[in-house]
Design a protein around this motif. Sequence first.
Motif, PDB file in Angstrom:
ATOM      1  N   TYR A   1      -4.677 -37.841 -70.535  1.00  0.00           N
ATOM      2  CA  TYR A   1      -4.828 -38.021 -71.982  1.00  0.00           C
ATOM      3  C   TYR A   1      -3.512 -37.722 -72.704  1.00  0.00           C
ATOM      4  O   TYR A   1      -3.058 -38.501 -73.533  1.00  0.00           O
ATOM      5  CB  TYR A   1      -5.952 -37.123 -72.523  1.00  0.00           C
ATOM      6  N   MET A   2      -2.912 -36.574 -72.406  1.00  0.00           N
ATOM      7  CA  MET A   2      -1.656 -36.211 -73.069  1.00  0.00           C
ATOM      8  C   MET A   2      -0.534 -37.183 -72.709  1.00  0.00           C
ATOM      9  O   MET A   2       0.299 -37.507 -73.557  1.00  0.00           O
ATOM     10  CB  MET A   2      -1.259 -34.772 -72.720  1.00  0.00           C
ATOM     11  N   ASN A   3      -0.514 -37.639 -71.464  1.00  0.00           N
ATOM     12  CA  ASN A   3       0.494 -38.627 -71.070  1.00  0.00           C
ATOM     13  C   ASN A   3       0.368 -39.901 -71.902  1.00  0.00           C
ATOM     14  O   ASN A   3       1.352 -40.400 -72.446  1.00  0.00           O
ATOM     15  CB  ASN A   3       0.371 -38.961 -69.584  1.00  0.00           C
ATOM     16  N   VAL A   4      -0.854 -40.412 -71.987  1.00  0.00           N
ATOM     17  CA  VAL A   4      -1.064 -41.673 -72.716  1.00  0.00           C
ATOM     18  C   VAL A   4      -0.802 -41.468 -74.202  1.00  0.00           C
ATOM     19  O   VAL A   4      -0.265 -42.354 -74.875  1.00  0.00           O
ATOM     20  CB  VAL A   4      -2.475 -42.241 -72.446  1.00  0.00           C
ATOM     21  N   ARG A   5      -1.126 -40.308 -74.713  1.00  0.00           N
ATOM     22  CA  ARG A   5      -0.810 -40.001 -76.115  1.00  0.00           C
ATOM     23  C   ARG A   5       0.700 -40.084 -76.326  1.00  0.00           C
ATOM     24  O   ARG A   5       1.179 -40.643 -77.308  1.00  0.00           O
ATOM     25  CB  ARG A   5      -1.329 -38.590 -76.437  1.00  0.00           C
ATOM     26  N   GLY A   6       1.449 -39.550 -75.388  1.00  0.00           N
ATOM     27  CA  GLY A   6       2.911 -39.632 -75.451  1.00  0.00           C
ATOM     28  C   GLY A   6       3.417 -41.056 -75.336  1.00  0.00           C
ATOM     29  O   GLY A   6       4.376 -41.444 -76.023  1.00  0.00           O
ATOM     30  N   PHE A   7       2.796 -41.858 -74.472  1.00  0.00           N
ATOM     31  CA  PHE A   7       3.201 -43.269 -74.365  1.00  0.00           C
ATOM     32  C   PHE A   7       3.005 -43.953 -75.720  1.00  0.00           C
ATOM     33  O   PHE A   7       3.854 -44.724 -76.170  1.00  0.00           O
ATOM     34  CB  PHE A   7       2.387 -44.015 -73.304  1.00  0.00           C
ATOM     35  N   HIS A   8       1.872 -43.682 -76.341  1.00  0.00           N
ATOM     36  CA  HIS A   8       1.553 -44.253 -77.652  1.00  0.00           C
ATOM     37  C   HIS A   8       2.617 -43.875 -78.684  1.00  0.00           C
ATOM     38  O   HIS A   8       3.090 -44.712 -79.439  1.00  0.00           O
ATOM     39  CB  HIS A   8       0.171 -43.761 -78.087  1.00  0.00           C
TER      40      HIS A   8
ATOM     41  N   GLU B   1       2.561 -34.354 -65.503  1.00  0.00           N
ATOM     42  CA  GLU B   1       3.027 -34.650 -66.855  1.00  0.00           C
ATOM     43  C   GLU B   1       4.074 -35.760 -66.814  1.00  0.00           C
ATOM     44  O   GLU B   1       4.977 -35.730 -65.984  1.00  0.00           O
ATOM     45  CB  GLU B   1       3.704 -33.424 -67.470  1.00  0.00           C
ATOM     46  N   ALA B   2       3.954 -36.693 -67.719  1.00  0.00           N
ATOM     47  CA  ALA B   2       4.968 -37.730 -67.896  1.00  0.00           C
ATOM     48  C   ALA B   2       5.797 -37.319 -69.107  1.00  0.00           C
ATOM     49  O   ALA B   2       5.255 -37.128 -70.194  1.00  0.00           O
ATOM     50  CB  ALA B   2       4.308 -39.085 -68.119  1.00  0.00           C
ATOM     51  N   VAL B   3       7.065 -37.163 -68.907  1.00  0.00           N
ATOM     52  CA  VAL B   3       7.933 -36.655 -69.960  1.00  0.00           C
ATOM     53  C   VAL B   3       8.901 -37.749 -70.394  1.00  0.00           C
ATOM     54  O   VAL B   3       9.540 -38.393 -69.572  1.00  0.00           O
ATOM     55  CB  VAL B   3       8.704 -35.406 -69.467  1.00  0.00           C
ATOM     56  N   GLN B   4       8.978 -37.956 -71.699  1.00  0.00           N
ATOM     57  CA  GLN B   4       9.918 -38.880 -72.326  1.00  0.00           C
ATOM     58  C   GLN B   4       9.839 -40.296 -71.761  1.00  0.00           C
ATOM     59  O   GLN B   4      10.853 -40.891 -71.418  1.00  0.00           O
ATOM     60  CB  GLN B   4      11.334 -38.322 -72.232  1.00  0.00           C
ATOM     61  N   VAL B   5       8.631 -40.803 -71.705  1.00  0.00           N
ATOM     62  CA  VAL B   5       8.423 -42.185 -71.277  1.00  0.00           C
ATOM     63  C   VAL B   5       8.373 -43.056 -72.519  1.00  0.00           C
ATOM     64  O   VAL B   5       7.513 -42.867 -73.382  1.00  0.00           O
ATOM     65  CB  VAL B   5       7.117 -42.329 -70.458  1.00  0.00           C
ATOM     66  N   SER B   6       9.296 -44.007 -72.631  1.00  0.00           N
ATOM     67  CA  SER B   6       9.302 -44.916 -73.770  1.00  0.00           C
ATOM     68  C   SER B   6       9.196 -46.373 -73.334  1.00  0.00           C
ATOM     69  O   SER B   6       9.045 -47.262 -74.164  1.00  0.00           O
ATOM     70  CB  SER B   6      10.556 -44.712 -74.625  1.00  0.00           C
ATOM     71  N   SER B   7       9.239 -46.616 -72.046  1.00  0.00           N
ATOM     72  CA  SER B   7       9.110 -47.957 -71.496  1.00  0.00           C
ATOM     73  C   SER B   7       7.638 -48.299 -71.321  1.00  0.00           C
ATOM     74  O   SER B   7       6.896 -47.554 -70.665  1.00  0.00           O
ATOM     75  CB  SER B   7       9.824 -48.024 -70.141  1.00  0.00           C
ATOM     76  N   GLY B   8       7.233 -49.410 -71.889  1.00  0.00           N
ATOM     77  CA  GLY B   8       5.845 -49.833 -71.757  1.00  0.00           C
ATOM     78  C   GLY B   8       5.442 -50.067 -70.323  1.00  0.00           C
ATOM     79  O   GLY B   8       4.357 -49.658 -69.895  1.00  0.00           O
ATOM     80  N   SER B   9       6.305 -50.694 -69.537  1.00  0.00           N
ATOM     81  CA  SER B   9       5.966 -50.965 -68.138  1.00  0.00           C
ATOM     82  C   SER B   9       5.834 -49.665 -67.354  1.00  0.00           C
ATOM     83  O   SER B   9       4.927 -49.521 -66.527  1.00  0.00           O
ATOM     84  CB  SER B   9       6.993 -51.897 -67.497  1.00  0.00           C
ATOM     85  N   GLN B  10       6.689 -48.689 -67.617  1.00  0.00           N
ATOM     86  CA  GLN B  10       6.579 -47.400 -66.945  1.00  0.00           C
ATOM     87  C   GLN B  10       5.292 -46.686 -67.369  1.00  0.00           C
ATOM     88  O   GLN B  10       4.601 -46.099 -66.542  1.00  0.00           O
ATOM     89  CB  GLN B  10       7.791 -46.514 -67.235  1.00  0.00           C
ATOM     90  N   GLY B  11       4.966 -46.753 -68.649  1.00  0.00           N
ATOM     91  CA  GLY B  11       3.727 -46.155 -69.133  1.00  0.00           C
ATOM     92  C   GLY B  11       2.506 -46.764 -68.460  1.00  0.00           C
ATOM     93  O   GLY B  11       1.596 -46.048 -68.030  1.00  0.00           O
ATOM     94  N   ILE B  12       2.488 -48.081 -68.340  1.00  0.00           N
ATOM     95  CA  ILE B  12       1.360 -48.748 -67.680  1.00  0.00           C
ATOM     96  C   ILE B  12       1.291 -48.362 -66.209  1.00  0.00           C
ATOM     97  O   ILE B  12       0.214 -48.076 -65.685  1.00  0.00           O
ATOM     98  CB  ILE B  12       1.453 -50.275 -67.846  1.00  0.00           C
ATOM     99  N   ASP B  13       2.436 -48.325 -65.543  1.00  0.00           N
ATOM    100  CA  ASP B  13       2.443 -47.937 -64.126  1.00  0.00           C
ATOM    101  C   ASP B  13       1.919 -46.518 -63.939  1.00  0.00           C
ATOM    102  O   ASP B  13       1.129 -46.250 -63.024  1.00  0.00           O
ATOM    103  CB  ASP B  13       3.844 -48.068 -63.539  1.00  0.00           C
ATOM    104  N   LEU B  14       2.335 -45.595 -64.800  1.00  0.00           N
ATOM    105  CA  LEU B  14       1.850 -44.221 -64.713  1.00  0.00           C
ATOM    106  C   LEU B  14       0.358 -44.139 -65.040  1.00  0.00           C
ATOM    107  O   LEU B  14      -0.375 -43.348 -64.429  1.00  0.00           O
ATOM    108  CB  LEU B  14       2.659 -43.313 -65.631  1.00  0.00           C
TER     109      LEU B  14
END
Length: 160
Positions: free
Chosen positions: A32-39, A94-107
């Motif tokens: 949840y927190m990871n996806v919130r960060g992706f958003h 934890e996913a930290v400082q992810v700003s790439s959409g493709s990386q966010g989707i992969d994670l």
Amino acid sequence: MNNTNLIGLDNHGAEQLSAQLNDLLANYQILYMNVRGFHWNIKGADFFELHTKFEEIYTLLLEKVDEIAERVLTLGHQPLHAFSDYLQLSEIHEAVQVSSGSQGIDLLLDGYRVLIRKQRAILEAAAALGDEGTASLMSDYLSQQEKESWMLAAYRGRSA
């Protein structure tokens, strides 16, 4: 001596199932927190589309967090609520400082793989215990996340 809990399930089985649900809860909280960060941090040409999609997904994850915690309570046990416990237990990192959409989707897809595996195990344990309530929750989650995984993989140009 009564060996069942308030809802008629074997105490020992309910305790074991609650431990599995708490483990699942930890993984949900981190995802949840990871996806919130992706958003929040998404950048690039897919911003508008993925910003909205990540919000939709984290909203669903948060609903499930509450349902899982309430299920643990229903089984007669206490849900974990310290973030330190979540970090310690979670297989999802934890996913930290992810700003790439493709990386966010992969994670996110990696996270769904973990949740799906854990939910299948809980579904099996719940069925063996005769716990239709937990089994029903897991079945619903699996159906939704399997479809979401297929759709996200297709978005990334991959097969499921």
